[in-house]
Write an enzyme that holds these catalytic residues in place. Structure first.
Site, PDB file in Angstrom:
ATOM      1  N   CYS A 134       0.861  -1.191   0.000  1.00 27.40           N
ATOM      2  CA  CYS A 134       0.000   0.000   0.000  1.00 27.40           C
ATOM      3  C   CYS A 134       0.892   1.234   0.000  1.00 27.40           C
ATOM      4  CB  CYS A 134      -0.984  -0.025   1.177  1.00 27.40           C
ATOM      5  SG  CYS A 134      -0.216  -0.020   2.815  1.00 27.40           S
ATOM      6  N   ARG A 167      -3.387  -0.693   5.408  1.00 26.34           N
ATOM      7  CA  ARG A 167      -3.956  -1.787   4.604  1.00 26.34           C
ATOM      8  C   ARG A 167      -3.041  -2.980   4.441  1.00 26.34           C
ATOM      9  NH1 ARG A 167      -5.200   2.140  -0.280  1.00 26.34           N
ATOM     10  NH2 ARG A 167      -3.299   3.018   0.644  1.00 26.34           N
ATOM     11  N   ASP A 187      -8.099   3.851   1.035  1.00 27.14           N
ATOM     12  CA  ASP A 187      -7.141   4.231   2.074  1.00 27.14           C
ATOM     13  C   ASP A 187      -7.922   4.688   3.306  1.00 27.14           C
ATOM     14  OD1 ASP A 187      -5.270   5.416   3.668  1.00 27.14           O
ATOM     15  OD2 ASP A 187      -4.355   6.604   2.073  1.00 27.14           O
TER      16      ASP A 187
HETATM   17  P1  4NP Z   1      -1.816   2.749   4.098  1.00 27.31           P
HETATM   18  O1  4NP Z   1      -2.438   4.111   4.689  1.00 27.31           O
HETATM   19  O2  4NP Z   1      -1.258   3.099   2.749  1.00 27.31           O
HETATM   20  O3  4NP Z   1      -2.977   1.826   4.033  1.00 27.31           O
HETATM   21  O4  4NP Z   1      -0.749   2.308   5.089  1.00 27.31           O
HETATM   22  C1  4NP Z   1      -1.704   5.283   4.777  1.00 27.31           C
HETATM   23  C2  4NP Z   1      -0.883   5.494   5.864  1.00 27.31           C
HETATM   24  C3  4NP Z   1      -0.169   6.680   5.974  1.00 27.31           C
HETATM   25  C4  4NP Z   1      -0.280   7.633   4.979  1.00 27.31           C
HETATM   26  C5  4NP Z   1      -1.087   7.410   3.876  1.00 27.31           C
HETATM   27  C6  4NP Z   1      -1.789   6.226   3.777  1.00 27.31           C
HETATM   28  N1  4NP Z   1       0.439   8.856   5.082  1.00 27.31           N
HETATM   29  O5  4NP Z   1       0.239   9.731   4.226  1.00 27.31           O
HETATM   30  O6  4NP Z   1       1.234   9.028   6.021  1.00 27.31           O
END
Ligand code: 4NP
Length: 146
Positions: A3, A9, A117
């Site tokens: 991800c 995720r 997300d």
């Molecule tokens: P992930 O969610 O891609 O599902 O781990 C996110 C976690 C952090 C961030 C963006 C998406 N961020 O911008 O820090």
């Protein structure tokens, strides 16, 4: 399992698939395309929803996807279309590219749907993500067994 941050995720995808496969036969890991959360624990909301399903994902730490992962993995699942594009941009050849799939295409082939997300939303988003990944990993399991 890849991800953006590797804290919401993909740690869930890793934990859920790991719970369904024989670890002597299938190695499951996760990574993020971004570098903000390297070395960090999964998001507390992912830890919580996993725990509610009997899974402990607190052994995981954030890491960044790299070109070298193409050599180490047979299948690379992207959580959304943006991750998919970012992973493909690192691919060295057609063989690498063919390893990359959108994970929800295992459930809805050809629909190119995103696992949304959940980072900026509330806990219900994590529940929804968990259920999507539970379904998708069931399909992956069927594929691995066939
Ligand atoms: P992930 O969610 O891609 O599902 O781990 C996110 C976690 C952090 C961030 C963006 C998406 N961020 O911008 O820090």
């Amino acid at each position: 399992m890849v991800c953006l941050g590797n804290i919401c995720r993909s740690p869930l995808a890793e934990g859920i698939l790991k719970s369904k496969v024989d670890p002597d036969q299938v190695f499951v890991d996760s990574a993020g395309t971004g570098d903000w959360h390297i070395g960090q624990l999964p998001d507390p909301r992912s830890v919580k929803i996993a725990k509610e399903h009997g899974l402990d994902i607190t052994d995981q730490r954030g890491r960044q996807f790299s070109r070298a992962d193409f050599a180490d993995y047979d299948l690379i699942y992207a959580m959304d279309n943006s991750n998919y594009k970012d992973i493909l941009s690192l691919a060295g050849n057609e063989e690498d590219k063919n390893k990359v799939q959108l994970i929800l295409n295992e459930v809805f082939p050809g629909d190119d749907l995103d696992v949304p997300d959940p980072y900026t939303g509330g806990e219900s988003g994590f529940k929804r993500v968990y259920d999507m990944l539970d379904q998708a990993t069931d399909k992956i399991l069927e594929k691995l067994k066939s």
